[in-house]
Design a protein around this motif. Structure first.
Motif, PDB file in Angstrom:
ATOM      1  N   LYS A  62      -5.246   4.177  -4.296  1.00  0.00           N
ATOM      2  CA  LYS A  62      -5.123   2.719  -4.100  1.00  0.00           C
ATOM      3  C   LYS A  62      -4.010   2.137  -4.959  1.00  0.00           C
ATOM      4  O   LYS A  62      -3.110   1.467  -4.472  1.00  0.00           O
ATOM      5  CB  LYS A  62      -6.429   2.005  -4.496  1.00  0.00           C
ATOM      6  CG  LYS A  62      -7.610   2.319  -3.639  1.00  0.00           C
ATOM      7  CD  LYS A  62      -8.853   1.615  -4.155  1.00  0.00           C
ATOM      8  CE  LYS A  62      -9.307   2.077  -5.532  1.00  0.00           C
ATOM      9  NZ  LYS A  62      -9.700   3.471  -5.627  1.00  0.00           N
ATOM     10  N   THR A  71      -8.218   8.025  -4.721  1.00  0.00           N
ATOM     11  CA  THR A  71      -7.572   8.406  -3.458  1.00  0.00           C
ATOM     12  C   THR A  71      -6.208   7.739  -3.276  1.00  0.00           C
ATOM     13  O   THR A  71      -5.595   7.881  -2.223  1.00  0.00           O
ATOM     14  CB  THR A  71      -8.467   8.065  -2.244  1.00  0.00           C
ATOM     15  OG1 THR A  71      -8.826   6.679  -2.307  1.00  0.00           O
ATOM     16  CG2 THR A  71      -9.710   8.928  -2.202  1.00  0.00           C
ATOM     17  N   ARG A  99      -3.761  19.197  -6.259  1.00  0.00           N
ATOM     18  CA  ARG A  99      -2.643  19.614  -7.106  1.00  0.00           C
ATOM     19  C   ARG A  99      -3.071  20.714  -8.069  1.00  0.00           C
ATOM     20  O   ARG A  99      -2.367  21.693  -8.284  1.00  0.00           O
ATOM     21  CB  ARG A  99      -2.153  18.410  -7.905  1.00  0.00           C
ATOM     22  CG  ARG A  99      -0.720  18.136  -7.640  1.00  0.00           C
ATOM     23  CD  ARG A  99      -0.115  16.952  -8.312  1.00  0.00           C
ATOM     24  NE  ARG A  99      -0.894  16.198  -9.246  1.00  0.00           N
ATOM     25  CZ  ARG A  99      -0.869  14.868  -9.316  1.00  0.00           C
ATOM     26  NH1 ARG A  99      -0.131  14.183  -8.466  1.00  0.00           N
ATOM     27  NH2 ARG A  99      -1.567  14.222 -10.212  1.00  0.00           N
ATOM     28  N   TRP A 147      -9.370  -3.022 -14.546  1.00  0.00           N
ATOM     29  CA  TRP A 147      -9.940  -1.827 -15.179  1.00  0.00           C
ATOM     30  C   TRP A 147      -9.080  -1.312 -16.314  1.00  0.00           C
ATOM     31  O   TRP A 147      -9.451  -0.370 -16.974  1.00  0.00           O
ATOM     32  CB  TRP A 147     -10.092  -0.725 -14.138  1.00  0.00           C
ATOM     33  CG  TRP A 147     -11.526  -0.414 -13.869  1.00  0.00           C
ATOM     34  CD1 TRP A 147     -12.610  -1.018 -14.447  1.00  0.00           C
ATOM     35  CD2 TRP A 147     -12.035   0.561 -12.963  1.00  0.00           C
ATOM     36  NE1 TRP A 147     -13.760  -0.486 -13.943  1.00  0.00           N
ATOM     37  CE2 TRP A 147     -13.447   0.494 -13.032  1.00  0.00           C
ATOM     38  CE3 TRP A 147     -11.459   1.478 -12.109  1.00  0.00           C
ATOM     39  CZ2 TRP A 147     -14.270   1.307 -12.276  1.00  0.00           C
ATOM     40  CZ3 TRP A 147     -12.282   2.281 -11.363  1.00  0.00           C
ATOM     41  CH2 TRP A 147     -13.668   2.210 -11.439  1.00  0.00           C
TER      42      TRP A 147
HETATM   43  N1  LIG Z   1       1.127   8.431  -2.422  1.00  0.00           N
HETATM   44  C1  LIG Z   1       0.896   9.322  -3.390  1.00  0.00           C
HETATM   45  N2  LIG Z   1       1.809  10.285  -3.663  1.00  0.00           N
HETATM   46  C2  LIG Z   1       1.596  11.176  -4.652  1.00  0.00           C
HETATM   47  N3  LIG Z   1       0.515  11.179  -5.449  1.00  0.00           N
HETATM   48  C3  LIG Z   1      -0.418  10.241  -5.241  1.00  0.00           C
HETATM   49  C4  LIG Z   1      -0.291   9.262  -4.199  1.00  0.00           C
HETATM   50  N4  LIG Z   1      -1.363   8.459  -4.219  1.00  0.00           N
HETATM   51  C5  LIG Z   1      -2.126   8.895  -5.231  1.00  0.00           C
HETATM   52  N5  LIG Z   1      -1.575   9.953  -5.852  1.00  0.00           N
HETATM   53  C6  LIG Z   1      -2.107  10.652  -7.029  1.00  0.00           C
HETATM   54  O1  LIG Z   1      -3.534  10.608  -6.969  1.00  0.00           O
HETATM   55  C7  LIG Z   1      -4.115  10.235  -8.221  1.00  0.00           C
HETATM   56  C8  LIG Z   1      -4.957   8.995  -8.044  1.00  0.00           C
HETATM   57  O2  LIG Z   1      -4.134   7.931  -7.631  1.00  0.00           O
HETATM   58  P1  LIG Z   1      -4.445   6.403  -7.954  1.00  0.00           P
HETATM   59  O3  LIG Z   1      -4.636   6.197  -9.410  1.00  0.00           O
HETATM   60  O4  LIG Z   1      -3.406   5.616  -7.254  1.00  0.00           O
HETATM   61  O5  LIG Z   1      -5.830   6.274  -7.207  1.00  0.00           O
HETATM   62  P2  LIG Z   1      -6.894   5.077  -7.284  1.00  0.00           P
HETATM   63  O6  LIG Z   1      -7.577   5.110  -5.975  1.00  0.00           O
HETATM   64  O7  LIG Z   1      -6.221   3.822  -7.687  1.00  0.00           O
HETATM   65  O8  LIG Z   1      -7.848   5.623  -8.442  1.00  0.00           O
HETATM   66  P3  LIG Z   1      -8.998   4.798  -9.238  1.00  0.00           P
HETATM   67  O9  LIG Z   1     -10.188   4.825  -8.337  1.00  0.00           O
HETATM   68  O10 LIG Z   1      -9.208   5.578 -10.492  1.00  0.00           O
HETATM   69  O11 LIG Z   1      -8.460   3.409  -9.462  1.00  0.00           O
HETATM   70  C9  LIG Z   1      -2.941  10.069  -9.178  1.00  0.00           C
HETATM   71  O12 LIG Z   1      -2.782  11.264  -9.912  1.00  0.00           O
HETATM   72  C10 LIG Z   1      -1.750   9.844  -8.273  1.00  0.00           C
HETATM   73  O13 LIG Z   1      -0.565  10.324  -8.852  1.00  0.00           O
END
Ligand SMILES: Nc1ncnc2c1ncn2[C@@H]1O[C@H](COP(=O)(O)OP(=O)(O)OP(=O)(O)O)[C@@H](O)[C@H]1O
Ligand SMILES: [Mg+2]
Length: 383
Positions: free
Chosen positions: A41, A39, A249, A66
């Protein structure tokens, strides 16, 4: 070839809110941030929070536990600290390195980069303290997916070392130290702050706000689609995919692939978009549930019990064994009574597949909350 990076929707206000929080005494024990998987993070931390912390004069050290699951979490943290010290010590380090030395003096302390965190080497607390004194900047250590530090004894020890650094750097003479930790599941992170024997017992745990309407408006604005769905349809679709940018997307891309010369009525376009979203999610869900169905019968039942009970899941007691038997029977298997050791093996297989997570002390959780929801819905559809 030019590879385009994902455009990022910046969340400046949210970053400012957390920077103020981190600077305040309320975060002196550390700050833990939780949001579900995929989402945003890491994107928020790296693209918004860390740059703002740096702008405001902090040294930020980032470790993603990770990134490489094969490396011990404690090593990942120590490496990140070493790398930040090397990068920041500029002339001192360069001179030391040029001379083939890993030892140098900062603020009157001799620091041996190679020995930081090593068994007999300089303690993490001491290294961080001298680093902060030398640069005269507060240090913010950001640990992404911090719950993994719990999976090994060294990881747990490293969290205690960071706690020692935090305590040592509380004095008036020190620029200060903050720990910011993220995790993909608040129950997982809660295990780090709720138990008395944890390093960061009682540190505040906050939910990181999910991407919302302002993000969706930005997505629409950025979209190259000739005809775009309405914001309200986009919101509905985004809720369906649990506020995850990737499925959204993918569906918008697919919508652009539907060729039609005639303009489509806005309502019809919204309906098409939502139907595509439903189809995509159904395909993902079906493939996951098929996978569960194809597992060894006991593995699937352990996963089901875990989805049904959440944090109240117990793996081995009499109620658990009876529950597995009941689930196995409902599945059409005629099982022998599962035993502790067969359940233990099932848990280890599920862990190897990355489906479940062991928080230690008999606490097991499903990695992805979406998986729990799918399993629960499929079970209630059966009854
Ligand atoms: N602020 C944002 N603007 C554009 N795209 C975003 C944004 N935040 C997240 N995304 C897109 O959503 C996807 C997941 O984002 P991200 O890796 O930051 O999430 P995460 O919560 O850290 O995931 P995980 O649980 O796997 O660690 C990615 O493809 C990222 O490019
Ligand atoms: Mg992440």
């Amino acid at each position: 070839m030019q590879i385009a990076n994902d455009p990022v929707f910046h969340r400046a206000d949210l970053a400012q809110y957390f920077v103020d929080y981190i600077k305040s005494p309320d975060a002196s024990s550390g700050l833990f941030l939780a949001a579900p998987r995929r989402t945003g993070k890491t994107t928020f931390i790296k693209e918004d929070l860390m740059p703002l912390l740096r702008d405001q004069g902090a040294t930020v050290i980032y470790a993603d536990l990770w990134e490489d699951k094969a490396i011990n979490p404690s090593q990942v943290i120590v490496n990140a600290i070493r790398a930040a010290m090397s990068a920041n010590e500029g002339l001192i380090t360069r001179t030391a390195k040029g001379a083939g030395l890993t030892k140098f003096k900062v603020a009157g302390f001799e620091v041996d980069l190679a020995a930081i965190g090593a068994h007999d080497g300089i303690s993490l607390a001491r290294a961080l303290e001298s680093f902060a004194l030398a640069t005269r900047k507060a240090i913010v250590m950001v640990i992404d997916e911090a719950q993994h530090a719990q999976t090994s004894e060294e990881g747990r020890q490293t969290l205690f070392a960071l706690k020692a650094a935090r305590d040592a750097m509380k004095g008036a003479g020190s620029p200060g130290f903050r720990l910011v930790a993220t995790g993909s599941n608040s129950s997982k992170l809660a295990t780090l702050v709720n138990a008395k024997d944890q390093a960061f017992y009682m540190a505040p745990l906050e939910d990181l706000e999910l991407l919302g309407m302002d993000y969706l408006a930005w997505v629409l604005q950025m979209s190259a689609l000739r005809q775009k769905p309405t914001l309200s349809a986009l919101r509905q679709g985004f809720e369906m995919c649990c506020h995850r940018p990737e499925p959204l997307r993918a569906v918008l891309r697919e919508l652009g692939r539907v060729r039609s010369d005639a303009a489509v009525a806005p309502d019809a376009l919204d309906a098409r978009f939502l139907a595509l979203m439903r189809q995509n999610l159904q395909a993902a869900r079906d493939s996951f549930l098929q996978g569960v169905h194809g597992m060894a019968a006991l593995d699937a039942c352990v996963l089901r019990r875990m989805a049904l009970l959440g944090k109240d899941f117990t793996p081995f007691d009499a109620a658990a064994l009876a529950h597995y038997r009941q689930l196995l029977e409902a599945d059409g298997s005629t099982p022998e009574l599962p035993t502790q050791s067969s359940v233990q093996s099932a848990l280890l297989r599920l862990q190897k597949e990355g489906l479940v997570w062991n928080a230690g002390r008999g606490v097991w959780l499903i990695e992805d909350t979406q998986h729990s929801e799918w399993i629960r819905a499929s079970l209630s559809a059966q009854t």
